[in-house]
Design an enzyme around this catalytic site. Sequence first.
Site, PDB file in Angstrom:
ATOM      1  CE  LYS A  50      -4.432   1.073   0.168  1.00 23.34           C
ATOM      2  NZ  LYS A  50      -5.600   0.341  -0.370  1.00 23.34           N
ATOM      3  CG  ASP A  76      -7.354   3.367  -1.003  1.00 20.82           C
ATOM      4  OD1 ASP A  76      -7.965   2.293  -0.951  1.00 20.82           O
ATOM      5  OD2 ASP A  76      -7.335   4.154  -0.032  1.00 20.82           O
TER       6      ASP A  76
END
Length: 449
Positions: A122, A162
């Site tokens: 991430k 995201d």
Amino acid sequence: MQDAMKFVKDRDPDQKEFHQAVQEVLESVRPVLDRNPEYGQSRIIERVTEPERVIQFRVPWMDDSGQVQVNRGFRIEMNSAIGPYKGGLRFHPSVNLSILKFLAFEQVFKNALTTLPMGGGKGGSDFDPKGKSDNEVMRFCQSFMSELFRHIGPNTDVPAGDIGVGGREIGFLFGMYKKLRNEFTGVLTGKSIAWGGSLIRPEATGYGCVYFASEMLATRNDDLTGKVCLVSGSGNVAQYTVEKLLEMGAKPITLSDSSGYIYDEEGIDSDKLAFIMKLKNIKRGRISEYVDQYPGAVYTPVDKSLDHNPLWNHKADCAFPSATENEVNHKDATNLINNGIKLIAEGANMPSTPDAISHYLDSKILYGPGKAANAGGVAVSGLEMSQNSMRLNWPKEEVDNRLKEIMKSIHTACIGAAETYGQPGNYVAGANIAGFLKVVNAMQDQGLV
Ligand code: NDP
């Protein structure tokens, strides 16, 4: 296990969100550790909670008024036991190491559940795209990629979008990567369909979450037809959750952003959804503008003095938290349950606090944690990687059918693992155990690396 948790907390005492995510997984996998002492002997918990690599870098850029701005960029390469690191980039002022480590940790097990060969990662920045011009966003993305490009690649690390990173940002990031590397490869997912993207990728997280909800309802001989649904957020995940709910005959009645929420008793139909998509994706407006267009709806601004979010206090059958972490607390869970909620399926990552989750589990409602319910997004990212490698594009129906099958198999894996370890119907235990076993067994096979 307590030692392992202490190890994690002592190392990074201020990373609360990361501790929360680790604690949840550890509680679920306790029976696995009890049955398999070899995991303890090889200190698998200490290893799986420690990122393989953390990259932090300076992102300087110039705003439209000629002022220099400096943001922070990050990439957490958490675990590559079953494939290249894979996970989104988040651009939001709240981004820090704790948030990204929690997201990367969740991503490792989520990716394992999809059955596709993807490790977990991430990244992102504390940059806020809200209120910035397209040129400012482009300059920021170019500066961000001018460092990140060294660390990623189609066989190493494949970022996606995201919060705050949609098609526009992926375009600017890909353009800069291509220029710096002088190669056209599938290094990012969520690309436009005209230059390497997959059909259904924008829809995948929302659609997948609704498919997962259908599977859960089917275990109680029920379906989504006529179900009144609460949805939070109004970004990518929320929009396509609403679209699929409408297709399945359900009635979504709420949406939100970080300023407030709208409640439309008559239901958000497809015309209203088209208005929202234009408002949020093209005009980049606020959800409050919905009530100017549809005066029958009610807008309620965020009130930080309340101990609950009134969005979750409307009578409904199903709830789809699709905005951000910890957006449903214990009081919200109590309100949902008292109002007769039957199902909660999480489009967002970790949107429910630990005490809200305990409340769901005690009340025996159907509860699909984000790790399983929102895995459709990364699953179709995996399919985008496959199409890029083969240099072809599958038709929409093919990708959608594969998505449906993957969500079904994640559901089956959760049910199976929960039953095997004595917690039938507990999707939290099921998702954590199934994902954990796949990853740690691969780590055991690969030795101490
Ligand atoms: P978007 O940026 O498209 O939308 C996010 C939405 O959530 C916006 O409406 C935003 O409001 C709202 N929001 C963001 N932060 C907050 C906050 N602190 N409080 C209240 N509302 C907030 O993001 P996505 O739809 O892509 O992501 C939503 C969630 O889904 C996240 O948890 C993400 O990690 C998760 N997720 C996303 C996937 C994907 O494929 N995109 C895959 C799997 C999970 P505002 O506009 O005011 O900021």
